[in-house]
Structures are given as C-alpha cells and as structure tokens.
Design an enzyme around this catalytic site. Structure first.
Site, PDB file in Angstrom:
ATOM      1  N   ILE A 154      27.402 -33.958 -19.229  1.00 30.98           N
ATOM      2  CA  ILE A 154      26.254 -34.384 -20.037  1.00 30.98           C
ATOM      3  C   ILE A 154      25.923 -33.333 -21.112  1.00 30.98           C
ATOM      4  CG2 ILE A 154      23.772 -34.864 -19.954  1.00 30.98           C
ATOM      5  CD1 ILE A 154      24.318 -36.180 -17.172  1.00 30.98           C
ATOM      6  N   ASP A 178      26.081 -21.587 -19.255  1.00 29.57           N
ATOM      7  CA  ASP A 178      26.655 -22.226 -18.068  1.00 29.57           C
ATOM      8  C   ASP A 178      27.290 -21.125 -17.231  1.00 29.57           C
ATOM      9  OD1 ASP A 178      27.762 -25.427 -17.519  1.00 29.57           O
ATOM     10  OD2 ASP A 178      28.616 -23.806 -16.313  1.00 29.57           O
ATOM     11  N   PRO A 209      23.057 -29.054 -12.162  1.00 24.85           N
ATOM     12  CA  PRO A 209      22.739 -29.827 -10.955  1.00 24.85           C
ATOM     13  C   PRO A 209      21.606 -29.166 -10.185  1.00 24.85           C
ATOM     14  CG  PRO A 209      24.991 -28.906 -10.877  1.00 24.85           C
ATOM     15  CD  PRO A 209      24.317 -28.317 -12.065  1.00 24.85           C
ATOM     16  N   ALA A 236      17.270 -33.977 -16.021  1.00 24.64           N
ATOM     17  CA  ALA A 236      18.239 -33.817 -14.924  1.00 24.64           C
ATOM     18  C   ALA A 236      17.540 -34.079 -13.586  1.00 24.64           C
ATOM     19  CB  ALA A 236      18.879 -32.442 -14.980  1.00 24.64           C
ATOM     20  N   ARG A 237      16.883 -33.087 -13.024  1.00 24.36           N
ATOM     21  CA  ARG A 237      16.154 -33.257 -11.767  1.00 24.36           C
ATOM     22  C   ARG A 237      14.826 -32.517 -11.869  1.00 24.36           C
ATOM     23  NH1 ARG A 237      19.166 -36.698 -11.074  1.00 24.36           N
ATOM     24  NH2 ARG A 237      20.526 -37.219  -9.330  1.00 24.36           N
ATOM     25  N   ASP A 261      12.406 -36.762 -17.689  1.00 24.89           N
ATOM     26  CA  ASP A 261      12.849 -38.056 -17.149  1.00 24.89           C
ATOM     27  C   ASP A 261      12.891 -37.985 -15.625  1.00 24.89           C
ATOM     28  OD1 ASP A 261      13.822 -40.736 -17.452  1.00 24.89           O
ATOM     29  OD2 ASP A 261      15.800 -40.012 -16.832  1.00 24.89           O
ATOM     30  N   GLU A 266       9.696 -37.188  -6.779  1.00 24.60           N
ATOM     31  CA  GLU A 266       9.654 -38.573  -7.274  1.00 24.60           C
ATOM     32  C   GLU A 266      10.318 -39.576  -6.324  1.00 24.60           C
ATOM     33  OE1 GLU A 266      11.863 -38.503 -10.976  1.00 24.60           O
ATOM     34  OE2 GLU A 266      13.763 -38.718  -9.933  1.00 24.60           O
ATOM     35  N   HIS A 303      12.977 -41.810 -14.681  1.00 28.50           N
ATOM     36  CA  HIS A 303      14.364 -41.534 -14.300  1.00 28.50           C
ATOM     37  C   HIS A 303      15.284 -42.677 -14.777  1.00 28.50           C
ATOM     38  CE1 HIS A 303      16.832 -38.907 -11.448  1.00 28.50           C
ATOM     39  NE2 HIS A 303      17.658 -39.581 -12.212  1.00 28.50           N
TER      40      HIS A 303
HETATM   41  P1  NAD Z   1      28.403 -31.691 -14.323  1.00 26.46           P
HETATM   42  O1  NAD Z   1      28.747 -31.317 -12.931  1.00 26.46           O
HETATM   43  O2  NAD Z   1      29.453 -32.279 -15.207  1.00 26.46           O
HETATM   44  O3  NAD Z   1      27.792 -30.426 -15.093  1.00 26.46           O
HETATM   45  C1  NAD Z   1      26.917 -29.504 -14.508  1.00 26.46           C
HETATM   46  C2  NAD Z   1      27.136 -28.166 -15.186  1.00 26.46           C
HETATM   47  O4  NAD Z   1      26.157 -27.261 -14.684  1.00 26.46           O
HETATM   48  C3  NAD Z   1      28.510 -27.544 -14.892  1.00 26.46           C
HETATM   49  O5  NAD Z   1      29.141 -27.168 -16.098  1.00 26.46           O
HETATM   50  C4  NAD Z   1      28.190 -26.343 -14.012  1.00 26.46           C
HETATM   51  O6  NAD Z   1      29.072 -25.251 -14.223  1.00 26.46           O
HETATM   52  C5  NAD Z   1      26.789 -26.004 -14.498  1.00 26.46           C
HETATM   53  N1  NAD Z   1      26.027 -25.212 -13.532  1.00 26.46           N
HETATM   54  C6  NAD Z   1      25.981 -25.320 -12.184  1.00 26.46           C
HETATM   55  N2  NAD Z   1      25.149 -24.408 -11.667  1.00 26.46           N
HETATM   56  C7  NAD Z   1      24.651 -23.711 -12.711  1.00 26.46           C
HETATM   57  C8  NAD Z   1      23.739 -22.621 -12.834  1.00 26.46           C
HETATM   58  N3  NAD Z   1      23.172 -22.067 -11.743  1.00 26.46           N
HETATM   59  N4  NAD Z   1      23.457 -22.143 -14.059  1.00 26.46           N
HETATM   60  C9  NAD Z   1      24.034 -22.703 -15.162  1.00 26.46           C
HETATM   61  N5  NAD Z   1      24.918 -23.722 -15.125  1.00 26.46           N
HETATM   62  C10 NAD Z   1      25.208 -24.220 -13.894  1.00 26.46           C
HETATM   63  O7  NAD Z   1      27.163 -32.686 -14.199  1.00 26.46           O
HETATM   64  P2  NAD Z   1      26.620 -33.711 -15.298  1.00 26.46           P
HETATM   65  O8  NAD Z   1      27.309 -35.018 -15.135  1.00 26.46           O
HETATM   66  O9  NAD Z   1      26.612 -33.053 -16.634  1.00 26.46           O
HETATM   67  O10 NAD Z   1      25.117 -33.929 -14.759  1.00 26.46           O
HETATM   68  C11 NAD Z   1      24.198 -32.860 -14.702  1.00 26.46           C
HETATM   69  C12 NAD Z   1      22.971 -33.270 -13.887  1.00 26.46           C
HETATM   70  O11 NAD Z   1      22.237 -34.265 -14.605  1.00 26.46           O
HETATM   71  C13 NAD Z   1      23.279 -33.967 -12.549  1.00 26.46           C
HETATM   72  O12 NAD Z   1      23.511 -33.020 -11.515  1.00 26.46           O
HETATM   73  C14 NAD Z   1      22.067 -34.809 -12.288  1.00 26.46           C
HETATM   74  O13 NAD Z   1      21.131 -34.077 -11.513  1.00 26.46           O
HETATM   75  C15 NAD Z   1      21.486 -35.039 -13.679  1.00 26.46           C
HETATM   76  N6  NAD Z   1      21.558 -36.462 -14.098  1.00 26.46           N
HETATM   77  C16 NAD Z   1      20.406 -37.108 -14.434  1.00 26.46           C
HETATM   78  C17 NAD Z   1      20.473 -38.445 -14.836  1.00 26.46           C
HETATM   79  C18 NAD Z   1      19.246 -39.227 -15.249  1.00 26.46           C
HETATM   80  O14 NAD Z   1      19.300 -40.446 -15.336  1.00 26.46           O
HETATM   81  N7  NAD Z   1      18.126 -38.585 -15.544  1.00 26.46           N
HETATM   82  C19 NAD Z   1      21.707 -39.098 -14.894  1.00 26.46           C
HETATM   83  C20 NAD Z   1      22.850 -38.384 -14.559  1.00 26.46           C
HETATM   84  C21 NAD Z   1      22.773 -37.060 -14.173  1.00 26.46           C
END
Ligand code: NAD
Length: 338
Positions: A154, A178, A209, A236-237, A261, A266, A303
């Site tokens: 994302i 990251d 995440p 994200a969360r 979001d 929640e 969300h």
């Molecule tokens: P992804 O696994 O592709 O990317 C997560 C990135 O975070 C990775 O590059 C990882 O190296 C990095 N990361 C992990 N721990 C970290 C830290 N402590 N510090 C910095 N970077 C760190 O995941 P994604 O598909 O990009 O999704 C990210 C998050 O978005 C999901 O985990 C989910 O919680 C959230 N999400 C929300 C919605 C929504 O509808 N609001 C939808 C999809 C995902």
C-alpha cells in the site's frame, strides 16, 4: 472438502458460492461473525474463512480444533486479530487476504487532498448556506513534503500515485520509512530515519501492520517530533495510535488535520448499524471517537479504504482459494509467514 465462511457480505456471496461450486466444496455461509456462539457452524469443516471482526480467542480456536478445522483464512490483509501464536500452537495453517493495493492507496490520496483543502469545513458550511472562504485556504501538494511510514504494497502504491502530483519533478518531496526499505521505493522516494520523517513531513501517512512493536507507535513522543500543523493519516489500524496522545494533538492544534479510516477498539462496532442502540465499549473508545469527530479538521470513515468492487472480489476469492490450495497442494502463496 467443507468450509465455513463467516462475515459473508452480500457482494461476496456469489463469488464464494461460485468458487465452492467450481471446486466441489461443501459450503456453510453466514453473515455472522465467528465467535463462541457461532463456532459450532464449522463442525466437520476443513477450513474457515472470515473478515476482520471475528473472534479468534483461545476458546474459539480450541473449539474449531475439536471440529477438525485445519486452515483459517482471513479475507483481510491485516491478520492482527487472528491470535496467530496460539492458532499455530494448535497446528492451524493461517492465511490472509491479498488484493491490489490501489483501492487503499487511492483512498489515502483522497484523504490527503481532503485534509489539505479543508474539505469537511467546505462541505459542512456549504450545506448550511455559508458560502464564505473563511477558514478554507488550502495548500498545494507540489510544495509539500509527504512522509510515508511502511512502504509495502500500500505505502509503495501511494508513493507511485503521489508522483503524479509533482513528486520528484516539482517541489514536492516524498520521504519514506520502513524497517526493510525496498529498491522500487528507493527509486521514487527518499528513505530516511523515523525522526527525520517526523521532523520534515507536512503530511504523514502510516501503513505498517499492527504488531506488538507498532502498537501505539504514534504516541506523545512521536507526535512531539512532528511539525506543528502536520496532517496525520491512519488508514491502516487504529491501534497504531495512542488515541489519547492523538486527541491532545488535535486539541492543541499540533495536528492541522487528522484522517482515520480505523479507530482503536472498533471491532464489533464498525460495519454494523448502531443508530438505534447504545454502544458500550471498554475504555470508552467510541466516546473518544465521537469527541474527535466533532472537530472540523478530523475525518473518520468506517474502515472502508479497501472497499472497492475490485478488491472485494479478490478478497472473497482469496478466502476460498487459500484453503483449497493448502488442502489440495499443501501450500498457498497466501499463507502467513511464521
Ligand atoms: P505490507 O505487508 O505489504 O507492508 C507493510 C510494510 O510495513 C512492510 O514493508 C514492512 O516492512 C513494514 N513494516 C513492518 N513493521 C514495521 C515497523 N515497525 N516500522 C516500519 N515499517 C514496518 O502490507 P500492506 O498490504 O501495505 O498493508 C499495510 C497495512 O494496512 C495492513 O497491515 C493493514 O493493517 C492495513 N490495511 C488497511 C485497510 C483498510 O481498509 N483501511 C486495507 C488493507 C490494509
């Protein structure tokens, strides 16, 4: 093969039913969440698929184990709700959803633009026949610095989308942070340490995440390092934020705008109508949310960043496919790494 699909929305139903028919899978399908009262529906099932509101407590997992369930597949990307350690200790194979990141990325770009163009104020005032420009002066992205925390699927797609707004060829700058910087990200953004991102960004959007080490990472200390008037976005969360620290940042004006979001606590509230009942949540997170929403520069959505026709279809497919692949081929690309 038999699977139980929980939290099935009307838009997912035909996709899940169609795939089960194609693979010859017997399907139990329900809109209900998986929890202590509904786990019995999975009796005799090999796999269970849910969205993000289900209860994966030890008691529920024990019950599913007793029914012979082998695979648990979330149709969401985030799997922080799945009680992974305990589930693995019982021998479950765990999968999460995968879908194109564009929906969430585009939603985040929308959030950025809404915040910097004071969209809530414009919408509310106009509805009230206040057609003035007072308090509606915006900013242009081409002159701003955006900090993206987490450059996975994302975060990286957001950076790509932002390129169209002048990043790397006009004044706009994208900073990225990251734990594992990637080469594609390096080509279009500047990786910096977290303190630099906090210090230099006009807009910060978080896409890591939810893990023990990221829980509450947007706390008082982090916020103090950010620019005054920073726009902060959490799509994200909710639990990535210390909500009391975030509330203080809104109250003091440290945050120029806040877009969420997701909100801590929640689960069980979101995606459910609560217009005719009383919401009671431990620690009153819903009360805090109502308070925050009263600010004209605070945006909250239920969300829904993921919720596009394209992503919803891919999520539903993923839930069935990952169970089918593990049970027939012994592996799935959707399996959550240990
Ligand atoms: P992804 O696994 O592709 O990317 C997560 C990135 O975070 C990775 O590059 C990882 O190296 C990095 N990361 C992990 N721990 C970290 C830290 N402590 N510090 C910095 N970077 C760190 O995941 P994604 O598909 O990009 O999704 C990210 C998050 O978005 C999901 O985990 C989910 O919680 C959230 N999400 C929300 C919605 C929504 O509808 N609001 C939808 C999809 C995902």
């Amino acid at each position: 093969m038999k699977i139980a699909a929980y939290e099935v929305r009307p838009d997912e139903k035909p996709v899940i039913e169609g795939l089960c028919k194609k693979y010859g899978i017997e399907l139990i399908s329900t809109p209900a969440n998986l929890d202590k009262t509904t786990a019995h529906m999975a009796a005799g099932c090999d796999g269970v698929t849910t969205l993000g509101q289900s209860d994966y407590s030890n008691a529920v997992l024990d019950e599913l184990k007793g029914y012979g369930v082998q695979v648990l597949a979330s149709r969401c990307v985030g799997y922080n709700h799945m009680n992974c350690d305990y589930a693995r200790s019982l021998g479950f194979r765990l999968c999460n959803g995968a879908y194109a990141p564009n929906g969430v990325a585009e939603y985040t770009v929308m959030a950025i633009l809404m915040c910097i163009r004071k969209f809530k104020k414009a919408l509310y005032n106009t509805n009230d026949n206040d057609f003035t420009l007072k308090g509606k002066m915006g900013r242009e992205l081409r002159t701003m610095t955006v900090g993206v925390m987490g450059t996975g699927k994302i975060g990286f797609t957001i950076i790509k989308c932002l390129s169209g707004f002048g990043c790397n060829y006009m004044g706009m700058k994208v900073l990225a942070y990251d734990l594992y910087p990637n080469d594609s990200g390096k080509a279009i953004a500047e990786y910096v340490d977290l303190d630099t991102l906090y210090r230099e960004s006009d807009i910060i959007t978080i896409h890591t995440p939810l893990l023990p080490e990221t829980t509450g990472m947007i706390d008082r200390e982090a916020i103090a390092k950010m620019k005054d008037g920073v726009v902060f976005i959490d799509n994200a969360r909710g639990e990535l934020m210390d909500i009391d620290a975030v509330t203080e940042a809104v109250e003091s004006g440290k945050f120029g705008a806040l877009f969420m979001d997701a909100f801590p606590g929640e689960t069980g509230i979101i995606h459910v109508p609560h217009d005719e009942d009383i919401i009671r949540t431990p620690g009153m997170p819903y009360f805090k949310l109502k308070y925050l929403r009263s600010f004209v520069n605070v945006y909250h959505t239920p969300h829904m960043a993921f919720f596009t026709e394209e992503a919803a279809e891919q999520m539903a497919e993923c839930g069935v496919n990952s169970i089918y692949e593990i049970l027939t081929e012994g592996k799935s690309k959707h399996e959550i790494p240990c």
